[in-house]
Design a protein around this motif. Sequence first.
Motif, PDB file in Angstrom:
ATOM      1  N   LEU A  65       0.787  -0.971   0.006  1.00  0.00           N
ATOM      2  CA  LEU A  65      -0.098  -0.062   0.002  1.00  0.00           C
ATOM      3  C   LEU A  65       0.746   1.252  -0.024  1.00  0.00           C
ATOM      4  N   LYS A  66       2.111   0.999  -0.015  1.00  0.00           N
ATOM      5  CA  LYS A  66       3.001   2.385  -0.159  1.00  0.00           C
ATOM      6  C   LYS A  66       2.850   3.153  -1.515  1.00  0.00           C
ATOM      7  N   PRO A  67       2.715   4.079  -1.632  1.00  0.00           N
ATOM      8  CA  PRO A  67       2.297   5.216  -2.684  1.00  0.00           C
ATOM      9  C   PRO A  67       3.145   4.769  -3.781  1.00  0.00           C
ATOM     10  N   PRO A 100      -2.382  -7.085  -9.199  1.00  0.00           N
ATOM     11  CA  PRO A 100      -1.336  -6.663  -7.963  1.00  0.00           C
ATOM     12  C   PRO A 100      -2.404  -5.533  -7.254  1.00  0.00           C
ATOM     13  N   LEU A 101      -2.949  -4.810  -8.100  1.00  0.00           N
ATOM     14  CA  LEU A 101      -4.147  -3.884  -7.680  1.00  0.00           C
ATOM     15  C   LEU A 101      -5.020  -4.482  -6.682  1.00  0.00           C
ATOM     16  N   ALA A 102      -5.830  -5.543  -7.224  1.00  0.00           N
ATOM     17  CA  ALA A 102      -6.602  -6.366  -6.326  1.00  0.00           C
ATOM     18  C   ALA A 102      -6.183  -6.764  -5.055  1.00  0.00           C
ATOM     19  N   LEU A 103      -5.128  -7.412  -5.201  1.00  0.00           N
ATOM     20  CA  LEU A 103      -4.269  -7.834  -3.894  1.00  0.00           C
ATOM     21  C   LEU A 103      -4.044  -6.558  -2.772  1.00  0.00           C
ATOM     22  N   ALA A 104      -3.638  -5.544  -3.512  1.00  0.00           N
ATOM     23  CA  ALA A 104      -3.454  -4.269  -2.304  1.00  0.00           C
ATOM     24  C   ALA A 104      -4.711  -3.987  -1.721  1.00  0.00           C
ATOM     25  N   ASN A 105      -5.567  -3.864  -2.832  1.00  0.00           N
ATOM     26  CA  ASN A 105      -7.082  -3.544  -2.151  1.00  0.00           C
ATOM     27  C   ASN A 105      -7.609  -4.383  -1.019  1.00  0.00           C
ATOM     28  N   ARG A 106      -7.081  -5.578  -0.927  1.00  0.00           N
ATOM     29  CA  ARG A 106      -7.488  -6.435   0.112  1.00  0.00           C
ATOM     30  C   ARG A 106      -6.792  -6.081   1.455  1.00  0.00           C
ATOM     31  N   GLU A 107      -5.361  -5.666   1.477  1.00  0.00           N
ATOM     32  CA  GLU A 107      -4.786  -5.260   2.334  1.00  0.00           C
ATOM     33  C   GLU A 107      -5.179  -4.050   3.271  1.00  0.00           C
ATOM     34  N   ILE A 108      -6.052  -3.264   2.641  1.00  0.00           N
ATOM     35  CA  ILE A 108      -6.498  -2.145   3.186  1.00  0.00           C
ATOM     36  C   ILE A 108      -7.294  -2.611   4.506  1.00  0.00           C
ATOM     37  N   GLY A 109      -7.913  -3.771   4.688  1.00  0.00           N
ATOM     38  CA  GLY A 109      -8.625  -4.288   6.077  1.00  0.00           C
ATOM     39  C   GLY A 109      -7.877  -4.311   7.118  1.00  0.00           C
ATOM     40  N   ALA A 110      -6.571  -4.535   6.805  1.00  0.00           N
ATOM     41  CA  ALA A 110      -5.540  -4.708   8.116  1.00  0.00           C
ATOM     42  C   ALA A 110      -5.105  -3.420   8.679  1.00  0.00           C
ATOM     43  N   LEU A 111      -5.409  -2.411   7.995  1.00  0.00           N
ATOM     44  CA  LEU A 111      -5.036  -0.819   8.486  1.00  0.00           C
ATOM     45  C   LEU A 111      -5.877  -0.697   9.561  1.00  0.00           C
ATOM     46  N   LYS A 113      -7.142   3.846   6.673  1.00  0.00           N
ATOM     47  CA  LYS A 113      -7.923   3.174   5.679  1.00  0.00           C
ATOM     48  C   LYS A 113      -8.457   4.317   4.614  1.00  0.00           C
ATOM     49  N   ALA A 114      -8.611   5.177   4.861  1.00  0.00           N
ATOM     50  CA  ALA A 114      -9.328   6.314   4.104  1.00  0.00           C
ATOM     51  C   ALA A 114      -8.155   6.766   3.155  1.00  0.00           C
ATOM     52  N   VAL A 137      -5.727   3.494  -3.919  1.00  0.00           N
ATOM     53  CA  VAL A 137      -5.886   2.197  -4.485  1.00  0.00           C
ATOM     54  C   VAL A 137      -6.981   2.578  -5.428  1.00  0.00           C
ATOM     55  N   GLY A 138      -8.089   3.253  -5.156  1.00  0.00           N
ATOM     56  CA  GLY A 138      -9.140   3.721  -5.892  1.00  0.00           C
ATOM     57  C   GLY A 138      -8.706   4.514  -6.862  1.00  0.00           C
TER      58      GLY A 138
END
Length: 383
Positions: free
Chosen positions: A16-18, A54-65, A70-71, A77-78
């Motif tokens: 999720l790093k920029p 890769p972007l779909a997997l990164a989107n799933r990592e947001i729930g761990a923040l 998260k925002a 990612v969006g």
Amino acid sequence: MSAPNKSYDPVEVEALKPEEIERMRDEALAAFAAAADLDQLQEAKTAHTGGTSPLALANREIGALPPQAKADAGKRVGMARGAVNKALAARQTELEAERDARVLVEEAVDVSLPHDRVPAGARHPLTTLSERIEDIFVAMGYAVAEGPEVESEWFNFDALNIGPDHPARGEQDTFFVDAASLGAPGDAQAGDDASGVVLRTHTSPVQIRSLIDREPPVYVICPGRVYRTDELDATHTPVFHQVELLAVDEGLTMADLKGTLDHMVQALFGGEGMKTRLRPNFFPFTEPSAEMDMVCYVCRGESVGNPDKPCRTCSSEGWIELGGCGMVNPKVLAACGVDPEKYSGFAFGFGIERMLMFRHHVEDMRDMVEGDVRFTRPFGMEI
């Protein structure tokens, strides 16, 4: 009960790093731009927008923040996924337009063309010339006669006064049919393959059959296929076509033969000045016999002794050899049951391939037998 620890600072998630999100976006955009067709674009779409991209997997990592992170991560990612989907749609529209334009060119139909796209064939020029020759003599009152191509030696040789020792009766010149192939087991068991049957070497046997089957006067023209043991080259072929004429009546002379020959060459080659000449020769079935020549239809004899006007057709000789002719030998008439004291006749014959070469300047006889439509089509569909 204590409140949530909003100040909790977890280990930062690598995906999720920029800079990582920007890298995933740029790779997707480059893959879409590199797609050369819709199939390649579909592969790039699956790789960069599918559930395991890769972007779909990164989107799933947001729930761990934690909630406060998260925002910001979801926004990054969006925005990246939105840019990817927009680029995908644009490239797909571009490739579909290219495909449609290509199909319009490749599958274009010219509605002004004839509906029948199958090219027309053509009759073989040998057939056309043979029928033209027939027409000339049918108009003079002759009948067209035909006979078998597998012929007995009696019709092919004996009845024509060609003796047993004549060179033409040897295997060097004639195709013989063995007894076994004719279903003659008696001959085969005896070890004798001489069946007395040949592939006819000329169309003269048809003349014999006509004299036997008809009562004089007899006027027939006999075109057909004949066989000789020649090698196929520019001027010879083992299977070729001849046409022979027979006239048997009371009082026929060489003068009648000469007049018939003159009429034939005038009808085939046209124009005044076409005539024939006779040179003494010998044939077993005619007596007297002659070789018939016609005046060159190109130079009309003007090239003879004239170096200023050479003629390639006749080699500046003024005459072209056509074939043999003569008065029917009385022995031939007698063999067919015709009284030679009462009737006389004349006959002549020539090769149709040779005549075709003269009339249309065909240089190689092999062109006539190879079946190439590029040879036959220029002669058209004359009927």
